[in-house]
Motif scaffolding. Structure first.
Motif, PDB file in Angstrom:
ATOM      1  N   LEU A  79       0.922  -1.337   0.002  1.00 21.39           N
ATOM      2  CA  LEU A  79      -0.156  -0.079   0.187  1.00 21.39           C
ATOM      3  C   LEU A  79       0.844   1.095  -0.054  1.00 21.39           C
ATOM      4  O   LEU A  79       0.407   2.055  -0.746  1.00 21.39           O
ATOM      5  CB  LEU A  79      -0.993   0.141   1.102  1.00 21.39           C
ATOM      6  N   ASP A  80       1.881   1.267   0.682  1.00 24.10           N
ATOM      7  CA  ASP A  80       2.942   2.378   0.775  1.00 24.10           C
ATOM      8  C   ASP A  80       3.413   2.590  -0.533  1.00 24.10           C
ATOM      9  O   ASP A  80       3.538   3.764  -0.889  1.00 24.10           O
ATOM     10  CB  ASP A  80       4.205   2.332   1.539  1.00 24.10           C
ATOM     11  N   LYS A  81       3.691   1.606  -1.375  1.00 27.45           N
ATOM     12  CA  LYS A  81       4.334   1.755  -2.659  1.00 27.45           C
ATOM     13  C   LYS A  81       3.248   2.207  -3.838  1.00 27.45           C
ATOM     14  O   LYS A  81       3.422   3.059  -4.500  1.00 27.45           O
ATOM     15  CB  LYS A  81       4.602   0.349  -3.313  1.00 27.45           C
ATOM     16  N   ILE A  82       1.840   1.730  -3.374  1.00 29.69           N
ATOM     17  CA  ILE A  82       0.837   2.173  -4.294  1.00 29.69           C
ATOM     18  C   ILE A  82       0.574   3.719  -4.175  1.00 29.69           C
ATOM     19  O   ILE A  82       0.509   4.348  -4.915  1.00 29.69           O
ATOM     20  CB  ILE A  82      -0.371   1.209  -4.170  1.00 29.69           C
ATOM     21  N   ARG A  83       0.717   4.089  -2.885  1.00 33.58           N
ATOM     22  CA  ARG A  83       0.561   5.518  -2.683  1.00 33.58           C
ATOM     23  C   ARG A  83       1.422   6.397  -3.146  1.00 33.58           C
ATOM     24  O   ARG A  83       1.279   7.503  -3.559  1.00 33.58           O
ATOM     25  CB  ARG A  83       0.285   5.815  -1.144  1.00 33.58           C
ATOM     26  N   SER A  84       2.799   5.957  -3.167  1.00 35.31           N
ATOM     27  CA  SER A  84       3.838   6.611  -3.581  1.00 35.31           C
ATOM     28  C   SER A  84       3.811   6.694  -5.114  1.00 35.31           C
ATOM     29  O   SER A  84       4.695   7.597  -5.547  1.00 35.31           O
ATOM     30  CB  SER A  84       5.189   6.154  -3.220  1.00 35.31           C
ATOM     31  N   GLU A  85       2.932   6.025  -5.754  1.00 36.28           N
ATOM     32  CA  GLU A  85       3.298   6.077  -7.172  1.00 36.28           C
ATOM     33  C   GLU A  85       2.002   7.127  -7.747  1.00 36.28           C
ATOM     34  O   GLU A  85       1.081   6.699  -8.053  1.00 36.28           O
ATOM     35  CB  GLU A  85       2.656   4.724  -7.780  1.00 36.28           C
ATOM     36  N   GLN A  86       2.057   8.276  -7.141  1.00 35.80           N
ATOM     37  CA  GLN A  86       0.959   9.322  -7.307  1.00 35.80           C
ATOM     38  C   GLN A  86      -0.369   9.080  -6.900  1.00 35.80           C
ATOM     39  O   GLN A  86      -1.271   9.388  -7.927  1.00 35.80           O
ATOM     40  CB  GLN A  86       1.160   9.645  -8.835  1.00 35.80           C
ATOM     41  N   GLY A  87      -0.641   8.387  -6.143  1.00 35.85           N
ATOM     42  CA  GLY A  87      -1.780   7.803  -5.531  1.00 35.85           C
ATOM     43  C   GLY A  87      -2.265   6.681  -6.097  1.00 35.85           C
ATOM     44  O   GLY A  87      -3.143   5.890  -5.425  1.00 35.85           O
ATOM     45  N   ARG A  88      -2.286   6.308  -7.361  1.00 38.73           N
ATOM     46  CA  ARG A  88      -2.659   5.207  -8.071  1.00 38.73           C
ATOM     47  C   ARG A  88      -3.940   4.723  -7.965  1.00 38.73           C
ATOM     48  O   ARG A  88      -4.171   3.797  -7.338  1.00 38.73           O
ATOM     49  CB  ARG A  88      -1.599   3.907  -7.712  1.00 38.73           C
ATOM     50  N   SER A  89      -4.684   5.887  -8.237  1.00 35.40           N
ATOM     51  CA  SER A  89      -6.150   5.451  -8.298  1.00 35.40           C
ATOM     52  C   SER A  89      -6.683   4.247  -8.907  1.00 35.40           C
ATOM     53  O   SER A  89      -5.976   3.969 -10.006  1.00 35.40           O
ATOM     54  CB  SER A  89      -7.186   6.846  -8.697  1.00 35.40           C
ATOM     55  N   GLY A  90      -7.597   3.673  -8.344  1.00 37.77           N
ATOM     56  CA  GLY A  90      -7.906   2.361  -8.829  1.00 37.77           C
ATOM     57  C   GLY A  90      -7.181   0.955  -8.513  1.00 37.77           C
ATOM     58  O   GLY A  90      -7.375   0.081  -9.228  1.00 37.77           O
ATOM     59  N   MET A  91      -6.451   0.993  -7.447  1.00 34.06           N
ATOM     60  CA  MET A  91      -5.678   0.234  -7.005  1.00 34.06           C
ATOM     61  C   MET A  91      -6.024   0.077  -5.319  1.00 34.06           C
ATOM     62  O   MET A  91      -6.460   1.250  -4.843  1.00 34.06           O
ATOM     63  CB  MET A  91      -4.258   0.562  -6.937  1.00 34.06           C
ATOM     64  N   GLY A  92      -6.003  -1.139  -4.936  1.00 36.91           N
ATOM     65  CA  GLY A  92      -6.342  -1.387  -3.518  1.00 36.91           C
ATOM     66  C   GLY A  92      -5.863  -2.629  -3.109  1.00 36.91           C
ATOM     67  O   GLY A  92      -5.184  -3.451  -3.921  1.00 36.91           O
ATOM     68  N   ALA A  93      -5.852  -2.965  -1.781  1.00 33.73           N
ATOM     69  CA  ALA A  93      -5.296  -4.083  -1.103  1.00 33.73           C
ATOM     70  C   ALA A  93      -6.464  -4.857  -0.416  1.00 33.73           C
ATOM     71  O   ALA A  93      -7.503  -4.091   0.151  1.00 33.73           O
ATOM     72  CB  ALA A  93      -4.241  -3.880  -0.299  1.00 33.73           C
ATOM     73  N   VAL A  94      -6.457  -6.335  -0.496  1.00 38.88           N
ATOM     74  CA  VAL A  94      -7.524  -7.037   0.116  1.00 38.88           C
ATOM     75  C   VAL A  94      -6.777  -8.082   0.860  1.00 38.88           C
ATOM     76  O   VAL A  94      -5.869  -8.781   0.383  1.00 38.88           O
ATOM     77  CB  VAL A  94      -8.447  -7.639  -0.772  1.00 38.88           C
ATOM     78  N   GLN A  95      -6.977  -8.083   2.450  1.00 34.63           N
ATOM     79  CA  GLN A  95      -6.312  -9.106   3.056  1.00 34.63           C
ATOM     80  C   GLN A  95      -7.337 -10.476   2.985  1.00 34.63           C
ATOM     81  O   GLN A  95      -8.540 -10.268   3.403  1.00 34.63           O
ATOM     82  CB  GLN A  95      -6.340  -8.807   4.480  1.00 34.63           C
ATOM     83  N   SER A  96      -6.897 -11.590   2.351  1.00 34.23           N
ATOM     84  CA  SER A  96      -7.731 -12.793   2.312  1.00 34.23           C
ATOM     85  C   SER A  96      -6.807 -13.931   2.085  1.00 34.23           C
ATOM     86  O   SER A  96      -5.728 -13.816   1.521  1.00 34.23           O
ATOM     87  CB  SER A  96      -8.470 -12.333   0.974  1.00 34.23           C
ATOM     88  N   ASN A  97      -7.342 -15.137   2.337  1.00 39.50           N
ATOM     89  CA  ASN A  97      -6.834 -16.371   2.254  1.00 39.50           C
ATOM     90  C   ASN A  97      -7.003 -16.713   0.869  1.00 39.50           C
ATOM     91  O   ASN A  97      -8.070 -16.507   0.034  1.00 39.50           O
ATOM     92  CB  ASN A  97      -7.567 -17.316   2.951  1.00 39.50           C
ATOM     93  N   ALA A  98      -5.999 -17.183  -0.022  1.00 44.51           N
ATOM     94  CA  ALA A  98      -5.777 -17.510  -1.341  1.00 44.51           C
ATOM     95  C   ALA A  98      -6.788 -19.043  -1.827  1.00 44.51           C
ATOM     96  O   ALA A  98      -7.173 -18.734  -2.864  1.00 44.51           O
ATOM     97  CB  ALA A  98      -4.565 -17.816  -1.786  1.00 44.51           C
ATOM     98  N   GLU A  99      -7.189 -19.359  -0.715  1.00 43.30           N
ATOM     99  CA  GLU A  99      -8.184 -20.764  -0.868  1.00 43.30           C
ATOM    100  C   GLU A  99      -9.708 -20.138  -0.915  1.00 43.30           C
ATOM    101  O   GLU A  99     -10.304 -21.045  -1.242  1.00 43.30           O
ATOM    102  CB  GLU A  99      -7.777 -21.612   0.125  1.00 43.30           C
ATOM    103  N   VAL A 100      -9.742 -19.240  -0.168  1.00 42.05           N
ATOM    104  CA  VAL A 100     -11.244 -18.643  -0.062  1.00 42.05           C
ATOM    105  C   VAL A 100     -11.442 -17.353  -0.216  1.00 42.05           C
ATOM    106  O   VAL A 100     -11.547 -16.485   0.751  1.00 42.05           O
ATOM    107  CB  VAL A 100     -11.909 -19.047   1.287  1.00 42.05           C
TER     108      VAL A 100
END
Length: 229
Positions: free
Chosen positions: A78-99
């Protein structure tokens, strides 16, 4: 382990791969071929390297979600995404890859880099990847694999088990054993042909793989058939 390694993870990737991981990731995104306006999931994406590359392809109207189970890794991403001029349209989801906490048939492209070998049940993870992709959607997996030359394979294994853990500990200061775990997880991961068969068994079609660096890594790809549910 990944919480302990998060801050030095990107630096160690560059040191331990001699910088080659940047090239491997760009080739993987080229094979993924995300189009402007599409929705992309960067699964087990942690520090968001692949997600940021995908965002360059989908443009301002596209959506990229980096999905990872480990919060410390996602925070770096997220820090990298924000440093890239905000990068609107990007986000993060904490989730298990199996579900995954993602709707069925809602994703155009999914890429995973060096992550599937960490899941508990590979078959279940592949089926959930299939579930969230739209019909016609594409899946690409970049993963360490089995070198095709026996001599190269022996040299690679020596580096992985004898040299890599030492360098990894020195660079990161890690005391959890992650840099012993990583080569062990690579050795246990299915070789190219077997993994191809697992992807096909999950329902994907047009399954193929491309060896890079003599098979040290392989990029696997497959598509969810048009008309599939």
């Amino acid at each position: 382990m990944f919480t302990s390694a998060a801050k030095a993870y990107d630096l160690n990737n560059s040191v331990l791969s001699f910088g080659m991981h940047h090239l491997w990731k760009r080739i993987a995104i080229s094979i993924l071929d995300p189009k402007p306006g599409q929705t992309v999931v960067d699964l087990c994406g942690g520090t968001a390297d692949l997600g940021l590359l995908a965002k360059e392809r989908v443009g301002p109207k596209g959506i990229v979600a980096t999905v990872d189970l480990n919060f410390a890794m996602l925070r770096i991403g997220l820090d990298k995404i924000r440093s890239e001029q905000g990068r609107s349209g990007m986000g993060a989801v904490q989730s298990n890859a199996e579900v995954m906490a993602i709707r069925t048939s809602s994703v155009d492209r999914l890429v995973v880099g060096f992550g599937l070998r960490n899941v508990t049940n590979l078959d279940v993870a592949l089926k959930d990847i299939y579930r969230i992709l739209k019909p016609g959607g594409r899946f690409v997996c970049l993963e360490f694999s089995t070198p095709v030359n026996p001599i190269w394979d022996k040299l690679y294994r020596f580096y992985s088990f004898a040299i890599l853990p030492l360098i990894g500990r020195v660079v990161s200061g890690d005391k959890t054993g992650i840099y012993e775990y990583l080569p062990a997880s690579i050795a246990k991961f299915p070789a190219q042909e077997r993994f191809k068969g697992l992807i096909e068994a999950a329902g994907f079609r047009n399954v193929a793989y491309r060896n890079l660096s003599g098979g040290i890594v392989a990029i696997h790809s497959g598509e969810k058939p048009h008309g599939a549910v």
